[in-house]
Motif scaffolding. Sequence first.
Motif, PDB file in Angstrom:
ATOM      1  N   LEU A   1      16.530 -59.672 -63.945  1.00  0.00           N
ATOM      2  CA  LEU A   1      17.943 -59.947 -64.203  1.00  0.00           C
ATOM      3  C   LEU A   1      18.253 -61.441 -64.081  1.00  0.00           C
ATOM      4  CD1 LEU A   1      20.803 -59.124 -64.780  1.00  0.00           C
ATOM      5  CD2 LEU A   1      21.065 -58.378 -62.403  1.00  0.00           C
TER       6      LEU A   1
ATOM      7  N   GLU B   1      19.511 -63.890 -67.072  1.00  0.00           N
ATOM      8  CA  GLU B   1      20.764 -64.656 -66.988  1.00  0.00           C
ATOM      9  C   GLU B   1      20.523 -66.134 -67.293  1.00  0.00           C
ATOM     10  OE1 GLU B   1      23.824 -63.711 -66.660  1.00  0.00           O
ATOM     11  OE2 GLU B   1      23.422 -61.604 -66.258  1.00  0.00           O
TER      12      GLU B   1
ATOM     13  N   ALA C   1      19.697 -66.577 -70.867  1.00  0.00           N
ATOM     14  CA  ALA C   1      20.911 -66.418 -71.675  1.00  0.00           C
ATOM     15  C   ALA C   1      21.728 -67.706 -71.662  1.00  0.00           C
ATOM     16  CB  ALA C   1      21.743 -65.245 -71.151  1.00  0.00           C
TER      17      ALA C   1
ATOM     18  N   ARG D   1      22.926 -69.754 -74.872  1.00  0.00           N
ATOM     19  CA  ARG D   1      24.349 -70.017 -75.085  1.00  0.00           C
ATOM     20  C   ARG D   1      24.686 -71.493 -75.003  1.00  0.00           C
ATOM     21  NH1 ARG D   1      26.218 -66.814 -71.028  1.00  0.00           N
ATOM     22  NH2 ARG D   1      25.808 -64.814 -71.983  1.00  0.00           N
TER      23      ARG D   1
ATOM     24  N   PRO E   1      32.665 -66.663 -57.418  1.00  0.00           N
ATOM     25  CA  PRO E   1      33.452 -66.378 -58.619  1.00  0.00           C
ATOM     26  C   PRO E   1      34.795 -65.768 -58.242  1.00  0.00           C
ATOM     27  CG  PRO E   1      31.249 -65.408 -58.767  1.00  0.00           C
ATOM     28  CD  PRO E   1      31.437 -65.865 -57.355  1.00  0.00           C
TER      29      PRO E   1
ATOM     30  N   PRO F   1      37.745 -63.566 -65.325  1.00  0.00           N
ATOM     31  CA  PRO F   1      36.564 -62.859 -65.842  1.00  0.00           C
ATOM     32  C   PRO F   1      35.629 -63.778 -66.614  1.00  0.00           C
ATOM     33  CG  PRO F   1      38.578 -62.067 -66.925  1.00  0.00           C
ATOM     34  CD  PRO F   1      39.001 -63.055 -65.886  1.00  0.00           C
ATOM     35  N   GLY F   2      36.176 -64.871 -67.156  1.00  0.00           N
ATOM     36  CA  GLY F   2      35.344 -65.767 -67.948  1.00  0.00           C
ATOM     37  C   GLY F   2      34.538 -66.756 -67.123  1.00  0.00           C
ATOM     38  N   ALA F   3      34.807 -66.830 -65.812  1.00  0.00           N
ATOM     39  CA  ALA F   3      34.120 -67.821 -64.975  1.00  0.00           C
ATOM     40  C   ALA F   3      32.621 -67.541 -64.956  1.00  0.00           C
ATOM     41  CB  ALA F   3      34.673 -67.776 -63.551  1.00  0.00           C
ATOM     42  N   PRO F   4      31.810 -68.616 -64.859  1.00  0.00           N
ATOM     43  CA  PRO F   4      30.361 -68.394 -64.840  1.00  0.00           C
ATOM     44  C   PRO F   4      29.932 -67.644 -63.597  1.00  0.00           C
ATOM     45  CG  PRO F   4      30.878 -70.714 -64.430  1.00  0.00           C
ATOM     46  CD  PRO F   4      32.163 -70.032 -64.773  1.00  0.00           C
ATOM     47  N   ARG F   5      28.968 -66.744 -63.742  1.00  0.00           N
ATOM     48  CA  ARG F   5      28.502 -65.952 -62.615  1.00  0.00           C
ATOM     49  C   ARG F   5      26.984 -65.861 -62.554  1.00  0.00           C
ATOM     50  NH1 ARG F   5      33.652 -63.975 -63.389  1.00  0.00           N
ATOM     51  NH2 ARG F   5      34.621 -62.904 -61.633  1.00  0.00           N
ATOM     52  N   GLY F   6      26.297 -66.271 -63.609  1.00  0.00           N
ATOM     53  CA  GLY F   6      24.854 -66.049 -63.699  1.00  0.00           C
ATOM     54  C   GLY F   6      24.072 -66.748 -62.606  1.00  0.00           C
TER      55      GLY F   6
ATOM     56  N   TRP G   1      25.271 -68.055 -59.748  1.00  0.00           N
ATOM     57  CA  TRP G   1      25.711 -67.497 -58.462  1.00  0.00           C
ATOM     58  C   TRP G   1      24.913 -66.223 -58.158  1.00  0.00           C
ATOM     59  CZ3 TRP G   1      28.940 -68.217 -54.276  1.00  0.00           C
ATOM     60  CH2 TRP G   1      29.267 -67.077 -53.546  1.00  0.00           C
ATOM     61  N   LEU G   2      24.824 -65.376 -59.166  1.00  0.00           N
ATOM     62  CA  LEU G   2      24.087 -64.117 -59.008  1.00  0.00           C
ATOM     63  C   LEU G   2      22.621 -64.384 -58.717  1.00  0.00           C
ATOM     64  CD1 LEU G   2      23.972 -61.014 -59.216  1.00  0.00           C
ATOM     65  CD2 LEU G   2      23.656 -61.292 -61.684  1.00  0.00           C
TER      66      LEU G   2
ATOM     67  N   HIS H   1      21.671 -64.805 -55.262  1.00  0.00           N
ATOM     68  CA  HIS H   1      21.681 -63.615 -54.424  1.00  0.00           C
ATOM     69  C   HIS H   1      20.550 -62.662 -54.775  1.00  0.00           C
ATOM     70  CE1 HIS H   1      25.547 -65.330 -53.483  1.00  0.00           C
ATOM     71  NE2 HIS H   1      25.554 -64.585 -52.408  1.00  0.00           N
TER      72      HIS H   1
END
Lengths: 314, 111
Positions: free
Chosen positions: A226, A230, A233, A237, A274, A278-283, A285-286, A289
């Motif tokens: 995952l 991310e 991706a 992008r 985050p 909803p549009g804030a970047p999270r990849g 950050w994830l 974790h």
Amino acid sequence: MSHPLKSFRHEALMYASDAEFLAGTVPFIRDGLAAGEPILVVERPEKTDLLRAELGVDADAVQFADMLEVGANPARIIPAWHDFVARNGGPGRPVRGIGEPIWPGRRAAELTECQRHESLLNVAFAPGSAWWLLCPYDTVALAPVVIDEARRSHPFISDGSAHLESEDYRGHGAPAALLDAPLPAPPRQHHELAFGSGGLVGLREFVAGHARRAGLGADRIDNLILAASEVAANSVRHGGGRGVLRLWQERDAFVCEVRDRGNFDRPLVDRVRPGDDPGAPRGLWLANHLCDLVQIRSLPSGTVVRLHLRNQAA
Amino acid sequence: MYADKQLVIRRTHAPDGLSFTGAIDLFNVDSVARSLSSVLGEEGDLHIDVSQLEFCDVSGIRALVTAAESVGSRRRLVLHGLPPQLRTVMRVVGWTDLPGLVIDDSGVVEK
């Protein structure tokens, strides 16, 4: 020593013995308690035990957290401080913290990221919040270069009695400077895959296959897949539409690197919790974790992200 | 109602909704969002079977969350068979406690 604290004060405490550690931290804690300031100590268990023994009943008024957990991945420390300051601080309500992210035995990549973490603190909290963070450094156990870097990354230095401005402090610096710390080259023995407009299914299978052969457990393989997807991706992008993924085994960790031709200048992007947008970047950050360590760089050649998963036995 | 080389989206009835089989990432998330929008106008709760979803990245979860935020105050988007990793991811990235989103743990989806 009472300071009318108006902004973030980031201070290194140089100590050479348990006695010096206590002489530098206990008065700092007691002064804070006397002023009614909330205090969070993030230390390894042996240091916490020392402090509790010395503080006696005063320890009950202090919050403690285990740096081995909070700081296992150093990128998770700033969010922890953010949470503490947000919950306990505020205008006219200064708080204090003690955090020792660097100890002997940290992996080389962890040490590098701890040093970036110390510099990022100056950006993450400047100039807004009134709080005082003391970062103990063991001058006997740590290499002299580590102590030198602490003098450059901390605006203030304490030896337990005097609290002085650091003459070596390099300043907050440009955001880019926080993203261009050098990385060692990948080892010659690695597995490589180019990816781009054809999709990421093959990339995920590639990561899964090699991670399985490296002996990672099923859950950790899923996490790496995952996180890698991310990051890849992001390359598709924002990083020129394509990139190169490399995998290799280090002595104590399995490493997955993604390189692309993009650049960015948001050094805190992976450690800002985050919000509701909803549009804030999270990849990224994830990724912090899902993985034990994430190294992010924006270099003249492009963006590099390395995901580390420690060998389970390590 | 939709299929590509990594994902099949089927229309489901009683309960009304969609089922996803395969993988969602940035290469097909727009199709996922369109499929969700196409059933948003209907009556009653919207049931999404994700038990056969083998992979879903943050963009895919974002599409589900965005749909849940659009269903309106009198309806809900119910996720069935949410894989454990996706549940963890939703917690880590702060997508929990959304009023329009329900995670059904019974694991049984009527076809």
